[in-house]
Motif scaffolding. Sequence first.
Motif, PDB file in Angstrom:
ATOM      1  N   TYR A  55       0.787  -1.230   0.003  1.00 13.79           N
ATOM      2  CA  TYR A  55      -0.086  -0.006  -0.194  1.00 13.79           C
ATOM      3  C   TYR A  55       0.824   1.178  -0.229  1.00 13.79           C
ATOM      4  O   TYR A  55       0.350   2.405  -0.360  1.00 13.79           O
ATOM      5  N   THR A  85       3.448   6.668   0.349  1.00 14.44           N
ATOM      6  CA  THR A  85       2.412   7.391   0.775  1.00 14.44           C
ATOM      7  C   THR A  85       1.893   7.386   2.285  1.00 14.44           C
ATOM      8  O   THR A  85       2.104   6.463   3.119  1.00 14.44           O
ATOM      9  N   PHE A  87       0.596   7.010   5.575  1.00 18.00           N
ATOM     10  CA  PHE A  87      -0.554   6.216   6.162  1.00 18.00           C
ATOM     11  C   PHE A  87      -0.356   5.782   7.452  1.00 18.00           C
ATOM     12  O   PHE A  87       0.873   5.069   8.053  1.00 18.00           O
ATOM     13  N   ASP A  88      -1.412   6.124   8.646  1.00 17.94           N
ATOM     14  CA  ASP A  88      -1.138   5.800   9.982  1.00 17.94           C
ATOM     15  C   ASP A  88      -2.040   4.627  10.193  1.00 17.94           C
ATOM     16  O   ASP A  88      -3.046   4.553  10.406  1.00 17.94           O
ATOM     17  N   LYS A  92      -6.373   3.094  12.189  1.00 13.26           N
ATOM     18  CA  LYS A  92      -7.609   2.274  11.872  1.00 13.26           C
ATOM     19  C   LYS A  92      -8.324   1.804  13.027  1.00 13.26           C
ATOM     20  O   LYS A  92      -7.988   1.423  14.232  1.00 13.26           O
ATOM     21  N   ASN A 130       7.342   7.289   6.462  1.00 13.82           N
ATOM     22  CA  ASN A 130       6.430   6.949   7.493  1.00 13.82           C
ATOM     23  C   ASN A 130       7.156   5.980   8.088  1.00 13.82           C
ATOM     24  O   ASN A 130       8.266   5.316   7.954  1.00 13.82           O
TER      25      ASN A 130
END
Length: 138
Positions: A55, A85, A87-88, A92, A130
Motif C-alpha cells: 500500500y 504514501t 498512512f497511519d 485504523k 512513514n
Amino acid sequence: MARLRQSLTLPNDINTIPQLCEFIEGIGEELNLDMSLTMSLNLALEEAVVNVMEYAYPNDVQGDVTIEAIANETHLVFILSDNGTPFDPTKKEKVDTTLSAEERSIGGLGIHLVREIMDSVDYEYCDHKNILTLIKKI
C-alpha cells in the motif's frame, strides 16, 4: 546500551518476505528468545511489512522498506520506515472480533494482529517518511 542493533532493507516486493523471516529468526537466536515468541514476532513483522509493500507505493513504483531492530535487556524495538504514501495504521479502527467474518468490514486484521502481538505500536510521519515503531517486552 543496545544488546543488538541490526537492519534490513527490502524492496516493495513480497517475494523478498523470506529474507524478513530469516532476519527475525536470526534476531530471535541472537537474543535467545523462545521459539513461540520469535514466531509471533515474525507474524507481526510480516503483516506490517507486507502492508507497506502493498500500500505505500503506487503500482509499478519501486520503493523500499527498512526494518531496524534494536534490543536492550528488557525490550525489542522494530522501526519500519518507508518513503511511501503517508498512512497511519494506528488510526485504523479496532476490529470487532465478536462479529462474524461476514459481518466485519474488509481489512484491518493485519494491524489488529500486530497490536495483539506487540506491547506498543506507534506511528509518525517525519521528513517524508512513514515510521512505524513496534515494541515488545522480552
